[in-house]
Design a protein around this motif. Structure first.
Motif, PDB file in Angstrom:
ATOM      1  N   UNK A  33       8.219  45.539  59.274  1.00 40.90           N
ATOM      2  CA  UNK A  33       6.780  45.504  59.520  1.00 40.90           C
ATOM      3  C   UNK A  33       6.064  46.491  58.603  1.00 40.90           C
ATOM      4  N   UNK A  34       6.574  47.716  58.552  1.00 43.28           N
ATOM      5  CA  UNK A  34       5.964  48.739  57.703  1.00 43.28           C
ATOM      6  C   UNK A  34       6.087  48.387  56.223  1.00 43.28           C
ATOM      7  N   UNK A  35       7.241  47.857  55.832  1.00 39.11           N
ATOM      8  CA  UNK A  35       7.461  47.487  54.435  1.00 39.11           C
ATOM      9  C   UNK A  35       6.527  46.362  54.011  1.00 39.11           C
ATOM     10  N   UNK A  36       6.413  45.343  54.830  1.00 41.19           N
ATOM     11  CA  UNK A  36       5.544  44.206  54.504  1.00 41.19           C
ATOM     12  C   UNK A  36       4.085  44.633  54.476  1.00 41.19           C
ATOM     13  N   UNK A  37       3.688  45.514  55.392  1.00 41.42           N
ATOM     14  CA  UNK A  37       2.309  46.018  55.410  1.00 41.42           C
ATOM     15  C   UNK A  37       1.991  46.741  54.113  1.00 41.42           C
ATOM     16  N   UNK A  38       2.895  47.596  53.650  1.00 49.08           N
ATOM     17  CA  UNK A  38       2.687  48.314  52.392  1.00 49.08           C
ATOM     18  C   UNK A  38       2.604  47.351  51.212  1.00 49.08           C
ATOM     19  N   UNK A  39       3.449  46.321  51.211  1.00 49.01           N
ATOM     20  CA  UNK A  39       3.424  45.338  50.136  1.00 49.01           C
ATOM     21  C   UNK A  39       2.102  44.579  50.114  1.00 49.01           C
ATOM     22  N   UNK A  40       1.597  44.198  51.283  1.00 53.10           N
ATOM     23  CA  UNK A  40       0.328  43.481  51.356  1.00 53.10           C
ATOM     24  C   UNK A  40      -0.834  44.355  50.902  1.00 53.10           C
ATOM     25  N   UNK A  41      -0.819  45.633  51.294  1.00 47.37           N
ATOM     26  CA  UNK A  41      -1.881  46.532  50.860  1.00 47.37           C
ATOM     27  C   UNK A  41      -1.848  46.742  49.351  1.00 47.37           C
ATOM     28  N   UNK A  42      -0.647  46.845  48.770  1.00 41.46           N
ATOM     29  CA  UNK A  42      -0.527  46.990  47.318  1.00 41.46           C
ATOM     30  C   UNK A  42      -1.014  45.737  46.604  1.00 41.46           C
ATOM     31  N   UNK A  43      -0.702  44.562  47.168  1.00 40.43           N
ATOM     32  CA  UNK A  43      -1.157  43.310  46.570  1.00 40.43           C
ATOM     33  C   UNK A  43      -2.679  43.216  46.614  1.00 40.43           C
ATOM     34  N   UNK A  44      -3.272  43.629  47.722  1.00 41.46           N
ATOM     35  CA  UNK A  44      -4.729  43.593  47.848  1.00 41.46           C
ATOM     36  C   UNK A  44      -5.380  44.556  46.853  1.00 41.46           C
ATOM     37  N   UNK A  45      -4.804  45.739  46.702  1.00 44.52           N
ATOM     38  CA  UNK A  45      -5.342  46.699  45.735  1.00 44.52           C
ATOM     39  C   UNK A  45      -5.269  46.143  44.319  1.00 44.52           C
ATOM     40  N   UNK A  46      -4.168  45.487  44.000  1.00 40.60           N
ATOM     41  CA  UNK A  46      -4.009  44.904  42.666  1.00 40.60           C
ATOM     42  C   UNK A  46      -5.003  43.771  42.460  1.00 40.60           C
TER      43      UNK A  46
END
Length: 70
Positions: A33-46
């Motif tokens: 859950x934490x890993x996927x959340x971080x990945x989604x936030x990084x994708x949104x920032x990009x």
């Protein structure tokens, strides 16, 4: 080839007090859950071109803080 060492796995088991399969599933669920959340936030920032709460050098007044003018 292993990504984690046996020592790291032992530490993960002891830190999360894993004693049964349901405990393992719950711990892995939280980890993913934490890993996927971080990945989604990084994708949104990009995709948007700026980090969360960043206010400088943007084409929009939104700072991604969860609040907008109605």
């Amino acid at each position: 080839m292993s990504i984690l060492t046996k020592e790291q796995l032992k530490n993960f088991i002891s830190e999360n007090n894993i004693q049964s399969i349901p405990d393992l599933y719950a711990s892995l669920k939280n980890l993913f859950k934490d890993t996927i959340q971080e990945m989604l936030e990084a994708e949104l920032s990009t995709e948007l071109g700026y980090e969360k709460y960043e206010k400088k050098d943007k084409d929009t007044p939104n700072s991604r803080n969860g609040y907008t003018q109605k």
